[in-house]
Design a protein around this motif. Structure first.
Motif, mmCIF file in Angstrom:
data_model
loop_
_atom_site.group_PDB
_atom_site.id
_atom_site.type_symbol
_atom_site.label_atom_id
_atom_site.label_comp_id
_atom_site.label_asym_id
_atom_site.label_seq_id
_atom_site.Cartn_x
_atom_site.Cartn_y
_atom_site.Cartn_z
ATOM 1 N N THR A 183 35.664 80.636 83.960
ATOM 2 C CA THR A 183 34.603 80.850 82.974
ATOM 3 C C THR A 183 33.881 82.178 83.160
ATOM 4 O OG1 THR A 183 33.028 79.628 84.373
ATOM 5 C CG2 THR A 183 34.223 78.377 82.694
ATOM 6 N N ARG A 219 35.160 76.896 78.622
ATOM 7 C CA ARG A 219 34.818 78.319 78.681
ATOM 8 C C ARG A 219 33.344 78.568 78.985
ATOM 9 N NH1 ARG A 219 38.165 81.442 73.857
ATOM 10 N NH2 ARG A 219 40.251 80.762 74.496
ATOM 11 N N SER A 220 32.691 77.634 79.592
ATOM 12 C CA SER A 220 31.277 77.772 79.937
ATOM 13 C C SER A 220 31.077 77.226 81.342
ATOM 14 C CB SER A 220 30.391 77.008 78.948
ATOM 15 O OG SER A 220 29.072 76.872 79.430
ATOM 16 N N SER A 221 30.451 78.022 82.211
ATOM 17 C CA SER A 221 30.228 77.580 83.590
ATOM 18 C C SER A 221 29.347 76.344 83.641
ATOM 19 C CB SER A 221 29.600 78.713 84.402
ATOM 20 O OG SER A 221 30.429 79.846 84.434
ATOM 21 N N TYR A 259 39.093 73.288 87.249
ATOM 22 C CA TYR A 259 39.581 74.527 86.635
ATOM 23 C C TYR A 259 40.061 74.267 85.211
ATOM 24 C CZ TYR A 259 42.897 78.354 85.813
ATOM 25 O OH TYR A 259 43.604 79.401 85.262
ATOM 26 N N GLY A 283 37.067 73.895 83.008
ATOM 27 C CA GLY A 283 36.467 75.197 82.756
ATOM 28 C C GLY A 283 37.250 76.004 81.747
ATOM 29 N N GLY A 315 31.197 73.296 82.111
ATOM 30 C CA GLY A 315 32.302 72.860 82.955
ATOM 31 C C GLY A 315 31.829 72.147 84.199
ATOM 32 N N ILE A 316 30.849 72.725 84.896
ATOM 33 C CA ILE A 316 30.333 72.096 86.119
ATOM 34 C C ILE A 316 29.651 70.773 85.791
ATOM 35 C CG2 ILE A 316 28.652 72.357 87.983
ATOM 36 C CD1 ILE A 316 29.265 75.355 87.944
ATOM 37 N N VAL A 339 35.566 76.086 88.509
ATOM 38 C CA VAL A 339 35.112 76.300 87.133
ATOM 39 C C VAL A 339 34.765 77.761 86.903
ATOM 40 C CG1 VAL A 339 33.291 75.759 85.470
ATOM 41 C CG2 VAL A 339 34.315 73.929 86.835
ATOM 42 N N VAL A 340 34.021 78.337 87.828
ATOM 43 C CA VAL A 340 33.575 79.728 87.663
ATOM 44 C C VAL A 340 34.747 80.701 87.708
ATOM 45 C CG1 VAL A 340 32.154 81.541 88.730
ATOM 46 C CG2 VAL A 340 31.285 79.207 88.554
#
Length: 281
Positions: free
Chosen positions: A99, A191-193, A184, A187, A196-197, A95-96
């Motif tokens: 993002t 568009r947000s960590s 992924y 994410g 998404g997590i 995700v990161v």
């Protein structure tokens, strides 16, 4: 006297501009990923869970092996005991990976260099899948080495000539890569960590188990086709089940379940690709 002549102006050598190709995008994304210390810490943690939990679980069953029937314990299940925790770390990293660029604004520079946009999405995905596959393989080998001292006491082994044992071991990096690709995709859409997590972990560890425990057959049947429940069939032993937390599907075979997971991955990436083309960076 002769007039001094001005020195001829020197022209700077022109630098050849290399075209943006997919290979160069992959190389650039690999540089971005490996340049961060947090990437290496996350990968080290994801790999370390395998030998740590493999040793703990194998040592535990070795104490009760005398009371269990022969063949009750399947070696690859204990070798891959760290799969669930490793999945947490790798999904967060996935995700990161996308993002973080939106948070820092670096995505504008990336898309300015590759204005077609979609190759950037696929280049990041290629790097992520490659890194996850390697981490999964290293983790499996490390877990095997850590669990081996207790194999004889526990009455279990790892036999690569058995199709199920081979599937369980090789299925781990495949499953991790697919789940990382799904994270992924989430994410890239959100568009947000944090969002998404939370979405990935909530789906895998809250929604799927909740659906599987509700005593309503249509809901339980639907739960068996959710990403982790379906994909974990690839790392599920017929005798002992799976080490992956969440609901387990008995309606799907190992490779059919993995195909369902890949379908979820494809759907998430298609949505991410459409939004990447339509939204501003």
């Amino acid at each position: 006297m002769t007039a001094a002549t001005a020195p001829a102006a020197r022209t700077a050598p022109r630098t050849a501009v290399q075209p943006v190709t997919f290979g160069r995008l992959v190389a650039a994304e690999w540089v971005k990923l490996r340049s961060l210390r947090s990437t290496w810490w996350a990968l080290a943690l994801a790999v370390a869970f395998f030998p740590l939990l493999a040793a703990v679980q194998s040592a535990s069953v070795s104490r009760i092996a005398d009371d269990a029937p022969a063949g009750a314990f399947v070696g690859p299940v204990y070798v891959t005991s760290g799969l669930t925790l490793s999945q947490l770390v790798l999904c967060g990293l996935a995700v990161v990976l996308i993002t973080a660029e939106y948070r820092t604004g670096q995505i504008r520079s990336t898309l300015a260099a590759a204005p077609r946009r979609l190759p950037v999405l696929w280049a990041k995905l290629a790097v992520l899948v490659g890194v996850t596959l390697v981490a999964g393989l290293v983790g499996v080998v490390a877990g095997w080495v850590a669990a081996a001292p207790w194999f004889e006491a526990a009455g279990m082994s790892v036999d690569l000539s058995q199709p199920e044992h081979l599937r369980l071991l090789l299925g781990v990096p495949l499953y991790l890569a697919a789940m990382a690709a799904l994270a992924y995709g989430f994410g890239a859409v959100l568009r947000s960590s944090a969002a998404g997590i939370a979405t990935v972990l909530g789906l895998v560890f809250v929604v799927e188990p909740a659906f599987s425990y509700i005593p309503w057959e249509p809901l339980q049947r639907f739960a068996s086709y959710l990403p982790s429940a379906a994909g974990s069939r690839l790392v599920t032993s017929d005798a002992m089940g799976s080490v992956v937390a969440g609901s387990q599907s008995a309606a799907l075979g190992p490779w059919a379940g993995f195909a369902v997971l890949l379908g979820w991955v494809a759907a998430a990436l298609v949505v991410a690709a459409v939004l990447l083309r339509r939204r501003d960076a």
